[in-house]
Design a protein around this motif. Structure first.
Motif, mmCIF file in Angstrom:
data_model
loop_
_atom_site.group_PDB
_atom_site.id
_atom_site.type_symbol
_atom_site.label_atom_id
_atom_site.label_comp_id
_atom_site.label_asym_id
_atom_site.label_seq_id
_atom_site.Cartn_x
_atom_site.Cartn_y
_atom_site.Cartn_z
ATOM 1 N N UNK A 1 23.439 -41.050 -27.909
ATOM 2 C CA UNK A 1 22.684 -41.022 -26.666
ATOM 3 C C UNK A 1 21.261 -40.502 -26.881
ATOM 4 N N UNK A 2 21.117 -39.538 -27.805
ATOM 5 C CA UNK A 2 19.781 -39.022 -28.111
ATOM 6 C C UNK A 2 18.936 -40.127 -28.742
ATOM 7 N N UNK A 3 19.551 -40.906 -29.629
ATOM 8 C CA UNK A 3 18.846 -42.036 -30.247
ATOM 9 C C UNK A 3 18.437 -43.039 -29.176
ATOM 10 N N UNK A 4 19.307 -43.273 -28.210
ATOM 11 C CA UNK A 4 18.990 -44.208 -27.123
ATOM 12 C C UNK A 4 17.793 -43.710 -26.308
ATOM 13 N N UNK A 5 17.741 -42.399 -26.064
ATOM 14 C CA UNK A 5 16.605 -41.837 -25.341
ATOM 15 C C UNK A 5 15.311 -42.014 -26.135
ATOM 16 N N UNK A 6 15.416 -41.905 -27.465
ATOM 17 C CA UNK A 6 14.243 -42.113 -28.306
ATOM 18 C C UNK A 6 13.785 -43.570 -28.251
ATOM 19 N N UNK A 7 14.746 -44.481 -28.328
ATOM 20 C CA UNK A 7 14.409 -45.901 -28.307
ATOM 21 C C UNK A 7 13.754 -46.288 -26.982
ATOM 22 N N UNK A 8 14.287 -45.767 -25.886
ATOM 23 C CA UNK A 8 13.745 -46.071 -24.561
ATOM 24 C C UNK A 8 12.535 -45.207 -24.199
ATOM 25 N N UNK A 9 12.231 -44.239 -25.068
ATOM 26 C CA UNK A 9 11.068 -43.353 -24.895
ATOM 27 C C UNK A 9 11.151 -42.563 -23.591
ATOM 28 N N UNK A 10 12.361 -42.211 -23.212
ATOM 29 C CA UNK A 10 12.543 -41.436 -21.982
ATOM 30 C C UNK A 10 12.043 -40.005 -22.144
ATOM 31 N N UNK B 1 39.714 -38.173 -18.311
ATOM 32 C CA UNK B 1 39.514 -39.616 -18.478
ATOM 33 C C UNK B 1 38.367 -39.839 -19.448
ATOM 34 N N UNK B 2 38.252 -41.076 -19.908
ATOM 35 C CA UNK B 2 37.134 -41.407 -20.791
ATOM 36 C C UNK B 2 35.810 -41.293 -20.045
ATOM 37 N N UNK B 3 35.834 -41.502 -18.736
ATOM 38 C CA UNK B 3 34.631 -41.320 -17.935
ATOM 39 C C UNK B 3 34.145 -39.882 -17.964
ATOM 40 N N UNK B 4 35.087 -38.925 -17.974
ATOM 41 C CA UNK B 4 34.711 -37.516 -18.065
ATOM 42 C C UNK B 4 34.048 -37.219 -19.411
ATOM 43 N N UNK B 5 34.575 -37.850 -20.477
ATOM 44 C CA UNK B 5 33.988 -37.672 -21.798
ATOM 45 C C UNK B 5 32.548 -38.185 -21.810
ATOM 46 N N UNK C 1 26.719 -37.225 -21.683
ATOM 47 C CA UNK C 1 25.416 -37.476 -21.074
ATOM 48 C C UNK C 1 24.765 -36.174 -20.625
ATOM 49 N N UNK C 2 25.558 -35.277 -20.038
ATOM 50 C CA UNK C 2 25.028 -33.985 -19.585
ATOM 51 C C UNK C 2 24.523 -33.156 -20.759
ATOM 52 N N UNK C 3 25.313 -33.127 -21.840
ATOM 53 C CA UNK C 3 24.910 -32.375 -23.029
ATOM 54 C C UNK C 3 23.631 -32.958 -23.619
ATOM 55 N N UNK C 4 23.527 -34.283 -23.620
ATOM 56 C CA UNK C 4 22.334 -34.933 -24.159
ATOM 57 C C UNK C 4 21.092 -34.549 -23.378
#
Length: 286
Positions: A1-10, A162-166, A171-174
């Motif tokens: 998720x951190x890599x995704x934030x880097x790619x999207x430049x968020x 559930x997997x949604x909780x995971x 996402x919260x930790x990221x």
């Protein structure tokens, strides 16, 4: 998720926050860490965090409320040790601010704690709560076996995982890790007048998260407590954090059982002093 934030430049949007937010973040971290030391500082035996149904507050607030409720269990030795330790480090920092006085204080605290513990030296007949009395003898390990996600979900409270909780937790930790890291880096930049690369910071954060995940450890984040110590002691080179990590590894591998005897009041004094020194008092006074 951190890599995704880097790619999207968020992460670039984090830099639009005003200086008051950065400094307020520092103060809030200092208050959260400092106030959470109430049990150790006063030798309290508090119960689980108090909660009021329907009222959402920071876990630190509920923990502090539980500590206040348990104030009748205050232990004088821990209280005196905390106050004396804090004042000693305060005056030493006034005399020589470039020396990290928390380190020699921790060593002295371990010796005093061992002298008060019957299972160690037992020279001083004083009941001084230490880490061993709360957690047992500390041991060193580098990694622990990983568990399948299905097994983790099945072990969730009330069996409602559930997997949604995971995904939500990841996402919260990221978000928290990215904000913590970038805000700490920005505060360090403002105080040291040194540049930094937000992309490299997050690349390092992503690698550390991957390593900790493989080893079954808690996810890390950039924090301002150690950054503040580095700044005040002049350890501003990029290798300072690597050297610190290596020293922590070697020290933990060799001396972890010894650290079991450090008084709880000593831990509280060190952390409260670190929080006191990280507060931007000049900015707060404005």
């Amino acid at each position: 998720m951190i890599v995704l934030m880097l790619v999207l430049r968020l992460h670039e949007y984090c830099m639009f926050m005003p200086k008051a937010v950065f400094e307020g973040f520092t103060v809030s971290v200092a208050l959260t860490i400092g106030l959470s030391q109430a049990d150790f500082a006063f030798g309290l035996t508090s119960g689980p965090p108090l909660k009021i149904a329907g009222l959402e507050l920071s876990p630190a607030v509920w923990k502090l409320a539980a500590s206040i409720k348990a104030f009748g269990t205050l232990q004088a030795p821990s209280t005196v040790f905390t106050v004396v330790g804090f004042l000693t480090m305060y005056f030493l920092f006034k005399v020589k601010p470039t020396i990290p006085w928390m380190v020699p204080f921790a060593v002295v605290s371990c010796i005093i704690g061992a002298m008060c513990d019957e299972d160690a030296l037992g020279i001083i007949p004083l009941e001084l709560p230490n880490l061993k009395s709360k957690y047992g003898v500390l041991s060193f390990w580098l990694a622990q076996p990983l568990k399948p996600l299905g097994q983790i979900i099945a072990a969730a409270e009330d069996g409602k995982g559930s997997y949604g909780d995971i995904f939500q937790g990841a996402l919260s930790v990221t978000i928290v890790a990215v904000l913590n890291t970038l805000i700490s880096a920005q505060i360090a930049k403002n105080r040291s007048k040194m540049p930094y690369s937000d992309v490299r910071e997050l690349q390092g954060l992503a690698l550390s998260h991957a390593a900790c995940g493989i080893c079954g450890l808690m996810p890390p984040t950039g924090v301002f407590v150690r950054t503040s110590v580095n700044l005040t002691t002049g350890a501003t080179h990029k290798t300072s954090q690597f050297i610190q990590g290596l020293c922590v590894l070697l020290f933990a591998a060799v001396a972890m059982p010894v650290l079991s005897y450090i008084p709880q009041g000593g831990i509280a004094a060190i952390l409260v002093m670190s929080c006191f020194r990280m507060v931007p008092w000049g900015y707060v006074q404005k």
